[in-house]
Each structure stands twice: as structure tokens, then as C-alpha cells.
Design an enzyme around this catalytic site. Structure first.
Site, short mmCIF file in Angstrom:
data_model
loop_
_atom_site.label_atom_id
_atom_site.label_comp_id
_atom_site.label_asym_id
_atom_site.label_seq_id
_atom_site.Cartn_x
_atom_site.Cartn_y
_atom_site.Cartn_z
N ASP A 136 -81.18 103.98 -51.39
CA ASP A 136 -80.19 103.66 -52.42
C ASP A 136 -80.46 104.28 -53.79
O ASP A 136 -79.56 104.29 -54.62
CB ASP A 136 -80.08 102.14 -52.58
CG ASP A 136 -78.77 101.73 -53.26
OD1 ASP A 136 -77.76 102.43 -53.07
OD2 ASP A 136 -78.76 100.71 -53.97
N HIS A 173 -80.08 95.23 -47.28
CA HIS A 173 -80.42 95.87 -48.55
C HIS A 173 -80.36 94.80 -49.64
O HIS A 173 -79.27 94.39 -50.06
CB HIS A 173 -79.46 97.00 -48.85
CG HIS A 173 -79.80 97.75 -50.10
ND1 HIS A 173 -80.91 98.56 -50.19
CD2 HIS A 173 -79.21 97.80 -51.32
CE1 HIS A 173 -80.98 99.08 -51.39
NE2 HIS A 173 -79.95 98.63 -52.10
N ASP A 203 -81.21 94.23 -53.25
CA ASP A 203 -81.63 94.74 -54.55
C ASP A 203 -82.43 93.67 -55.29
O ASP A 203 -81.96 92.54 -55.45
CB ASP A 203 -80.41 95.12 -55.40
CG ASP A 203 -79.76 96.40 -54.92
OD1 ASP A 203 -80.48 97.39 -54.74
OD2 ASP A 203 -78.53 96.41 -54.72
#
Length: 999
Positions: free
Chosen positions: A151, A36, A38
Site C-alpha cells: 500500500d 489490510h 492501517d
């Protein structure tokens, strides 16, 4: 695969633990490796690749090539594109293509970012998805088929609809309300078929998987530890690295794996378990990750019949393919969303709906400018290219702003939860992109501005462009430095205008020009200092003495009327507050009072819980934020402006809050209906005192029973019923308002239209409140370490438009008025002496006009160079013809959106048939029209999404999908809420062919 010598012995020992009670059917575990990443939250785009992002792609590609059974999913495209274009070697690029071809590497979502689902507009969601999909298809010839929205802080009902339109087979989400997720786990309800749109229903349904309480992370299996920024440690010893698998700890790892699998499998209906393996920034050292997990997988599978589980690396395609083959009958979820999101009793993630107001506003203004620039550029190329415009340069300006607007849709960007340096990066990118598009639009009009030169007069010439595909009548507001202004059109004829002292700036004046502009067309206005009897309409300003809050109890006896052809607004002379509004067509009056309130932050009772970037946790009900109100009424021939100034303390010299309300004096007929039937309001809010959250509360006589309707990403409305909770009911009844909200009773409806996203709630009967600004500080270590305190001392100027009237009337006005606010005319100003030309101004193209229920969602030249024929495109890629070729300017992207729901309006909700050749005749002769998927990568005739068995059987699905009509030549019928995407090919002119090198 090599195995440690100690492993077989330990296999026998550990196996004894699992020989007692085994499930009837082995659990098949699909381990999905992922990272993940971001797209900028703590660190900027420039810092992140060096910190971890580049290492993820480099090491993952290397490790996948070493073992054929390994798999990996890549999600967002921004970091991958930067790695691909600036870091990856030719050898690594060949390896990526091989891994994609052998399905060991899979792109999911495929957008530029994993967009937020609460405060983003669906136009911008489509844009960022289109940007990513265009890159993937142009570069690799692949089209993502699965989502991974794991998310974002809450799940919208719009996103699954858009993903279905993009061709996705299944949708994965995670963050939903904690108590709802618990109930869904208990009832094995985490998987369902979601029909996100009530009008599209089964036609655009999508199978949805909610990750369980462990979400997308897999604690206990992260051997590479945590990244350090901006540089890795010299000894490569990262924090939080766990012990590698060896003979001393394999019992622990196997026990942990099997226990987790069996706990989680009980929450799902089939024996197939999706097990995400990864977390934030994981796999920056993929060698450590895979080397250790390989051992556990090999051990487990050697004894799967006794352990009751089998484990394999998988992509989402493999997991959902196996799940779909079970032919299970799934329950249907209708268009309810999963907002708001709470992760605990005191943790309502509703504060970010209103955090960083300025960034939210800038992002939406950038999006609106891009929308206008796209259509203007398209019209400058077709039917005849602009003679003095560098087309390659022009396209680069649009691409830069597309990138910036897409980037800021990330779920830690537009919501306002990033560090200040990251926010500065977003602002810089947006402003730079906006400047480029402004320069592009000015260049297009450089030789289309009428000749005019009068050095003695001074002043400006304004080009006003209407980006909507229908005629707009509205006010254009400019700031000028003189009080006597003369406005004429390009032919020298006087234009209706009104000038008045600026409401905010000293020694400045607001000039309001009344304009009517056809669709995708422009008007020229010459603005100069008035001479003699010339000049804009004068105004009369009435000022009223400041009133204090103690007079509120005696209010209502002396009312002041401000009216136009549609409304009469009554102001209370005893309080200087609004008192009521009369809607003149229905002759009905609704009590309406507005005031500013503040929530005080809870930072004492709960040591680790307080309002912050994300959370809203007030310590009680909102309190009035003013003690005195001053009133001014500026009345003119074209409009009347009501100015209310709110003072925090009775004797304060400067106001903290203000409301500026405008009523236009235009007739309802002749195109003036939308302008007449709205009350335009602009607010001044700030600077706030520390730890305050400011709201505008509108209290009415409507009996709405605390039922609120707020929009889902500007696409559709959601019904919100106020729910009492054991704790934090105020915050848990806040919802995102991206574009609109309304309250109503059986007689009337009050609609709020918003320029940008805010939080909205109905905290009492007849009330609707909008959170406009937040100023917070706390001493939590995590906030101080990353500078995440939301210490926002700015003054903000949000905009709302109010519509009031019977429900049938407001339903017809709602959608088009929202678009009129979102896409207001673009104004380009030049000095008069800069515009004198020696050549005649070219004639304007034909306007583009759509039926009133249709919206031109996009008209652009994307510049993609791939062939529309999929087979031919793959052949071109095999020959090495890829993204390095010059942009193709001959393909036009057109997207049409039906604005209304089924049954929303007796006329406007009907299907609409349009002839695209007639609609687009101003751009030249249409040669060919291709219907495409939402992001343009699929020919819809070849797009066949998976069908999932549902409890209501195939009949509902069949009847819904029967609405989908194919192109009949150039004619298309569009049904309520449909979004239809087309490639348009016009008859090429010689000039265009000569000016474009298509590679």
C-alpha cells in the site's frame, strides 16, 4: 467438510460454460487471505481495536482452528501486539502458537508498521522493522521471510535492500505508476530480481513480485462487508455485505472467480498465480469469509482438469516456494526505484512529500533524539553502570520513544495524510517519548555535571552531547534573555561565542557557541550574564532598504560581499536577492538566486481532482510569492548571518517568508572543514493563503539539463531525468528528498541537505526547487467526511544546508555533512543553582572514533531476553520462558554503515577494516562479537536466503557476494554501502550483574 445439497447439481450446470477452450496447463491459484489494517489513518490506535482490529485476530484464529486447509497472513505488528498483550486469552495464545507451528498462520514483513517508502529515513525503517522482528522472535521464535509492502505510494529501491539484509526471501509491492504497470503486465514483467543497491548489487538482491492492476483487494468476494466505527451495528448487519453463496448465485461467483483468474494469469510467466484475498479492514468476521470461499474452492477443485484451474488457500511461503521450484530464469532490475507514483494521468501522488511539514520535522527530531539517547544510555551502563540510575526505568523511556518513532513511519502517518485527531495522537506519543528520553539523559548527567554555584550571577549550565562517532566542530545555538553573555567551559576558561538579536523572537537573543566534541562525548558550558568587560563577541548589523520586484531587471550592478574561508556570497543590492557564490578553493563562481514561489491549486477544471493530502495538481507554473525583499546582514567574528525578508505585498508590514543564511568563520583545517564548507539556511514560511503550495526555487548557472539527483531514504542517490507527459508534467517530475538532492554540470555541483523530507524537482535548466509548505481546502465529500482537507495554517521553519564546489570536493563532503545535520549535538540545560554538587565529577570515557567513511548507525541496549542461539531460544520458549522475563541489559546492538558508493570517492569509497575491540574500548573489554542479520534475529552464518536464477548467470552473483567477509576475531572489513549488524558482549562487572534481573 460439509457441503450444501444443491452444490453437486449446480456444479454440472456451471461446468458446461468452461468446456470449450482450456489452457494447455492448469493454473494453480494461491489464494492468500489477509486483512489490510492501517495502523491508524482515520481512527486512533485506541479506537481501531474496538472497531475491527481485535475482531480480525480473534475470528481468524477461531476459523483457522476449525479447518486445517485454511491459511492467513498477518502483516503489521502494532495491532497484533495490542491484541496479544491486552485482549487475547491464554487459550487463543496457545492456538496462535499452534497455527504458527503448523504454518497455517504466517507473519509477513513483521515490522511494527507497513512503512512509507518515499519520505521515511532508512534508519527509521530499520528501527520499526527491528521493533517488530524483536517482538516476534522473542515471543514465538519466528523470523519473517517475505515482505508485503502493498500500500505505500511508490516503491523505493532502498526497501528491498534492507529486506534482503533482514533475511527476506521475496518482496511484494503494488503501487507503481499506472502506465508502467500496464506495460509490465503486457510484457509479463511483474516479477523480477531486484538489485536495489548499485554497490551491493547481487549480494543483496531480492526476488520481487508486483501485484497486478487489481492490487491487494479482491472485489466481489468480501462477504463480511465494511466496518463501522467506533462501535459495530447492534444487528451485525454491516454496510456493503454481499450475498452469501447459495444455489441461486453460485454461477455468478464461479464465473467471476474463473474469469478473474484467467485474466490475471496472462500477466505472469508461470502457471502459478498469487491471488490476494482481502482488503482494508477485511476479515473482522472471518467466519463469513471462509464459509463462503470454502464452497467455491471445493467446487473448483472438484473439476480442476476441465475448468483449467486449481485453487488453494496459501501463505506467501507456499506460493513463493512453489514459484522458486519452477527454476525459471528471471530478468534483473537494477537500482531504479518506482517513484513517483501516479494512479492516473492527473493523479500524481507527489503532494504528500511535503504535507504536514511540522509532523515530518517532529518525527525526524524524535528519531535523532532517540539515536543520541540510545548511545548515551549504553555508555552509562558500560563499563560500569551509572550508580543512581534505575536501569529498568531508563530502558522503558527508550522503548516508549522507539514505539512512537516506529509507529509514525506508517504509510499514512509521516506522510501527513491522516485525520487531525490521529495526527494529534502521533504528536502526543512523540512528544511524550521525547520528554522521557530527555529526562533519562538529564538523569545520566545528574552526577556528571561539574560542581558550580554562583547565585548572584544566575544563568545556566549546558551539557552538549555529540552522538556521532567522530569529532564534530559546530555551533550550538541557544536563546537567552540578555544581550551580554559570558560562556566558559567546566574549568572556567572562556569559550568562543557570539550573541545577536533573535531573528524571530522579540526581547530575546541568539547565542552561538562554537564547540568541538569528540565522538560519543560531551562538553559542559556555563552560561551567565556578563560582568564588566566579559562577554560574547559583539556583532554589527547592517540594514538595507526594502527592494521591490520591479527592480529585478536592473540588478547585478551593485554587489555586496559576505565571505568566509570557503565561500564568497554575493548579494544584489538592487534586489536584495542572492546573486552568486564563489567557491574559493576552485576559484569558480556560480550564479545562484533564491526566491519563494507558489503553485495555485487546481480545484476548478476537474471536478473530482485537486491537490490534496496525497496529490499535487497545480493549475499552472509557479508564480512569485513576493513583491518586496528586505535585507539585513549580521556580521560577527564567529559567523555572519544574512537575513532576507520576503513580503507578499509591497506595503505589507509583516513578512510571509524569510531566509536566514549563515557562514561560519572557521579555518578549513583542524576539524573545521565541514562547518566552513556549508551555508546553513533556515526558512520561515507561512501562514499561506488558501489553496497555495509554497516552494523555494534556487536558480543557478549550472547546465544540468533538468537532471536532478535525489536521495532514496537517505541511503543512496537516484538520478531523475525530467520527463514530459501529456498531462501534469510538473507534478509527475516531483520526487521525495528525505535527506539530500543535488544538481550539477561538468564543473560544479550544488548539494541541498535537508533536516526532514520535502518534495524536490528541477523544473528548468539550472533550477532546483523544494516544496516547503501546503495549505489546501476542497469540498469533496470524502475529504469533508473524514476531515482530510489539509487546512494547515501553521508557520514552519525548515532547514537546508548548501554545499557548492567541484564534484570531487562535494562528493567527499556530502555524506558526512548530511549526518552532521541529521544528528546535531543534543543540548541539556539546567539552572546553575541546580547543579551544585559536593562530589567530584567523574572522568569521561574514551571517545568512540570511527574512520571517516563509516557511520555508527546504532549503538544500543535493546533489552531483548532471547538467547542468541536459535535452538536454545526455541527450547526456552517450549519451557515457557518468553517475553515476561526481565529485560537483558548485557547485550549491546552495534550497527555499522559504510557511507560511500563504489567509485564515489577515490579514498572514502575503499573498503574499511576496523578492530571492534579498539573502536569500543571506551565501553570496556569486549568478550565476544556475533554478526547478525539487519534486525538481529538471525546469526548470519545460518542465514541462507533463496537463490533465483537470473539471465546474467551465476558469475555476477558470485563475484558480488565475494565481498562479504566474516569476522576475523574482533576485526571486520566493511565494503561500500554495506550495513553490518553485531551483538557485542562486554566483560560484565559485578555491579551490573547485581543490578539486572535477567529472569
Amino acid at each position: 467438510m460439509w457441503l450444501p445439497l444443491w452444490l453437486p447439481v449446480l456444479m454440472q450446470l456451471v461446468l458446461l460454460r468452461f468446456l470449450v477452450a482450456q489452457p494447455m496447463k492448469p493454473i494453480r491459484v494461491f489464494v492468500v487471505p489477509h486483512s489490510h489494517m492501517d495502523v491508524v489513518w482515520i481512527h486512533t490506535v485506541q479506537e481501531s481495536p474496538w472497531a475491527y482490529a481485535a475482531n480480525v485476530y480473534t475470528s481468524v484464529v477461531q476459523e483457522l482452528m476449525l479447518q486445517k486447509h485454511r491459511r492467513f497472513i498477518a502483516v503489521e505488528q502494532e495491532y497484533f501486539r495490542l491484541w496479544w498483550d491486552g485482549i487475547a486469552s491464554d487459550r487463543q495464545k496457545r492456538q496462535v502458537r499452534h497455527l504458527l507451528a503448523t504454518r497455517r498462520l504466517e507473519f509477513v514483513i513483521g515490522g511494527q508498521v507497513m512503512h512509507d517508502e518515499a519520505v521515511t529515513h532508512f534508519d527509521d525503517q530499520i528501527l520499526q522493522l527491528t521493533e517488530g522482528h524483536g517482538f516476534l522472535y522473542e515471543t514465538f521464535g519466528i523470523r519473517p521471510r517475505f515482505s508485503w509492502q502493498v500500500d505505500p505510494f511508490g516503491a523505493s529501491a532502498t526497501t528491498p535492500t534492507l529486506f534482503a539484509l533482514a533475511g527476506f526471501y521475496a518482496h511484494v509491492i503494488s503501487r507503481i505508476d499506472y502506465d508502467l504497470k500496464g506495460a509490465m503486465q503486457k510484457n509479463q514483467g511483474l516479477q523480477f530480481v531486484w538489485r536495489g543497491s548499485p554497490s551491493l548489487a547481487a549480494k543483496q538482491e531480492i526476488f520481487t513480485h508486483v501485484l497486478d492492476q487489481y492490487s491487494y483487494c479482491s472485489e466481489g468476494f468480501h462477504w463480511d462487508g465494511s466496518t463501522l466505527s467506533p462501535e459495530p451495528p447492534p444487528n451485525r448487519k454491516f454496510p456493503d455485505m454481499i450475498e452469501p453463496v447459495d444455489e441461486n448465485n453460485i454461477r455468478y461467483y464461479v464465473n467471476l472467480l474463473v474469469d478473474l483468474v484467467k485474466e490475471r494469469a496472462a500477466w505472469f510467466r508461470t502457471s502459478h498465480l498469487l491471488w490476494p484475498w482481502g482488503c482494508d479492514k477485511q476479515f473482522f468476521n472471518a467466519s463469513l469469509q471462509f464459509a463462503n470461499m470454502d464452497i467455491l474452492l471445493d467446487y473448483t477443485n472438484s473439476y480442476k482438469s476441465r475448468l483449467g484451474i486449481s485453487v488453494e488457500y496459501a501463505t506467501l511461503a507456499k506460493y513463493f516456494g512453489a514459484l522458486q521450484a519452477t527454476n525459471v530464469t528471471w530478468h534483473v532490475r537494477e537500482h531504479q526505484d518506482f517513484l513517483p507514483y501516479s494512479s492516473g494521468p492527473h493523479q500524481a501522488w507527489t503532494g504528500f512529500y511535503s504535507s504536514c511539514n511540522q509532523l515530518k520535522g517532529l518525527a525526524r527530531r524524535a528519531s535523532a533524539l532517540l539515536y543520541a539517547g540510545e548511545s548515551m544510555f549504553t555508555r552509562s551502563v558500560w563499563p560500569v553502570p551509572h550508580q543512581h540510575l534505575d536501569l529498568d526505568w531508563a530502558l522503558k523511556q527508550l522503548q516508549q520513544l522507539r514505539w512512537a518513532v516506529s509507529e509514525v513511519q506508517h504509510h499514512d502517518a509521516i506522510i501527513g495524510t491522516e485525520t487531525p485527531k490521529v495526527r494529534d495522537m502521533y504528536v502526543k506519543n512523540l512528544r511524550s517519548g521525547m520528554q522521557g528520553v530527555h529526562e533519562l539523559m538529564a538523569s545520566i548527567f545528574q552526577d556528571r555535571t561539574p560542581a558550580y554555584s554562583d547565585p548572584e550571577a544566575g544563568g545556566h549550565i549546558a551539557v552538549v552531547y555529540n552522538p556521532l562517532a567522530w569529532t564534530v566542530t559546530t555551533f550550538v545555538t541557544l536563546t537567552v534573555g540578555f544581550s551580554r553573555v559570558h560562556v566558559t567551559d567546566e574549568f572556567g576558561q572562556p569559550v568562543a561565542a557570539q550573541v545577536q538579536e533573535s531573528k524571530e523572537k522579540e526581547n530575546a537573543y541568539d547565542l552561538h557557541v562554537l564547540t568541538t566534541i569528540p565522538g560519543l562525548s560531551y562538553q559542559h558550558y556555563i552560561i551567565k550574564r556578563a560582568q564588566g568587560t566579559q562577554g560574547a563577541t559583539p556583532v554589527k548589523t547592517s540594514k538595507f532598504v526594502r527592494r521591490t520586484k520591479i527592480h529585478a531587471g536592473s540588478g547585478g550592478r551593485h554587489l555586496i560581499r559576505v565571505e568566509n574561508d570557503c565561500y564568497t556570497v554575493f548579494l544584489d543590492a538592487d534586489t536584495n536577492l542572492m546573486h552568486s557564490i564563489l567557491e574559493r578553493e576552485s576559484n569558480s563562481t556560480v550564479r545562484v538566486t533564491q526566491e519563494f514561489m507558489e503553485y495555485h491549486v487546481n480545484n476548478l477544471e476537474f471536478e473530482e481532482l485537486s491537490s490534496n493530502y496525497y496529490l499535487f495538481l497545480p493549475n499552472g507554473t509557479a508564480e512569485p510569492a513576493w513583491e518586496g525583499v528586505k535585507l539585513e546582514i549580521v556580521a560577527g567574528k564567529l559567523m555572519t548571518e544574512i537575513r532576507q525578508f520576503f513580503y507578499r505585498k509591497e506595503r505589507d508590514r509583516n513578512h510571509t517568508y524569510a531566509v536566514y543564511s549563515r557562514l561560519a568563520h572557521v579555518p578549513v583545517g583542524h576539524g573545521g572543514e565541514l562547518l566552513c564548507r556549508r551555508i546553513e539556511q533556515e526558512y520561515r514560511v507561512g501562514p499561506l493563503e488558501l489553496n497555495r503550495e509554497a516552494v523555494l526555487r534556487t536558480s543557478t548557472s549550472l547546465h544540468n539539463r533538468q537532471i536532478l539527483y535525489s536521495d532514496s531514504n537517505g541511503f543512496q542517490m537516484q538520478r531523475r531525468v525530467f520527463r514530459e507527459h501529456a498531462t501534469n508534467s510538473i507534478a509527475r517530475n516531483y520526487y521525495p528528498m528525505v535527506q539530500s538532492a543535488f544538481i550539477e554540470d561538468s564543473q560544479s555541483r550544488l548539494v541541498l541537505l535537508s533536516e526532514q523530507a520535502h518534495g524536490v524537482s528541477s523544473q528548468g535548466n539550472g533550477q532546483v526547487e523544494v516544496m516547503l509548505h501546503r495549505q489546501l481546502w476542497n469540498n469533496f465529500d470524502w475529504a469533508l467526511d473524514y476531515d482530510l482537507t489539509l487546512d494547515d495554517t501553521s508557520v514552519v521553519h525548515p532547514v537546508l544546508w548548501l554545499l557548492l564546489g567541484p564534484r570531487p570536493l562535494t562528493a567527499g563532503l556530502h555524506q558526512r555533512s548530511g549526518l552532521a545535520l541529521q544528528h546535531r549535538p543534543i543540548v541539556l540545560l539546567r539552572e546553575l543553582n541546580e547543579t551544585a554538587q559536593n562530589h567530584p565529577s567523574p572522568q569521561q570515557q574514551e571517545p568512540v572514533t570511527l574512520p571517516p567513511s563509516l557511520h555508527l548507525q546504532i549503538l544500543s541496549i535493546p533489552g531483548w531476553n532471547y538467547s542468541s542461539n536459535h535452538r536454545k531460544h526455541l527450547q526456552n520458549l517450549q519451557k515457557g520462558h518468553g517475553r515476561k522475563a526481565k529485560a537483558d541489559l548485557r547485550r549491546v546492538l552495534l550497527r555499522l554503515h559504510h557511507l560511500y558508493e563504489v567509485g564515489e570517492d577515490p579514498v572514502l569509497s575503499q573498503p574499511v577494516s576496523v578492530n571492534l575491540e579498539v573502536v569500543l574500548q571506551g565501553l570496556g573489554p569486549v568478550v565476544e562479537v556475533e554478526e547478525r542479520s539487519l534486525t538481529g534475529t538471525w546469526d548470519v552464518s545460518t542465514l541462507h536466503r533463496w537463490s533465483w536464477r537470473t539471465r546474467d548467470g551465476p558469475h555476477s552473483r558470485g563475484s558480488s557476494s565475494s565481498h562479504l567477509t566474516s569476522l576475523q576475531g574482533m576485526k571486520v572489513t566493511i565494503y561500500p554501502k554495506e550495513i553490518r549488524t553485531f551483538f557485542i558482549h562486554f566483560c560484565s562487572s559485578e555491579l551490573l550483574v547485581d543490578s539486572v534481573n535477567s529472569g
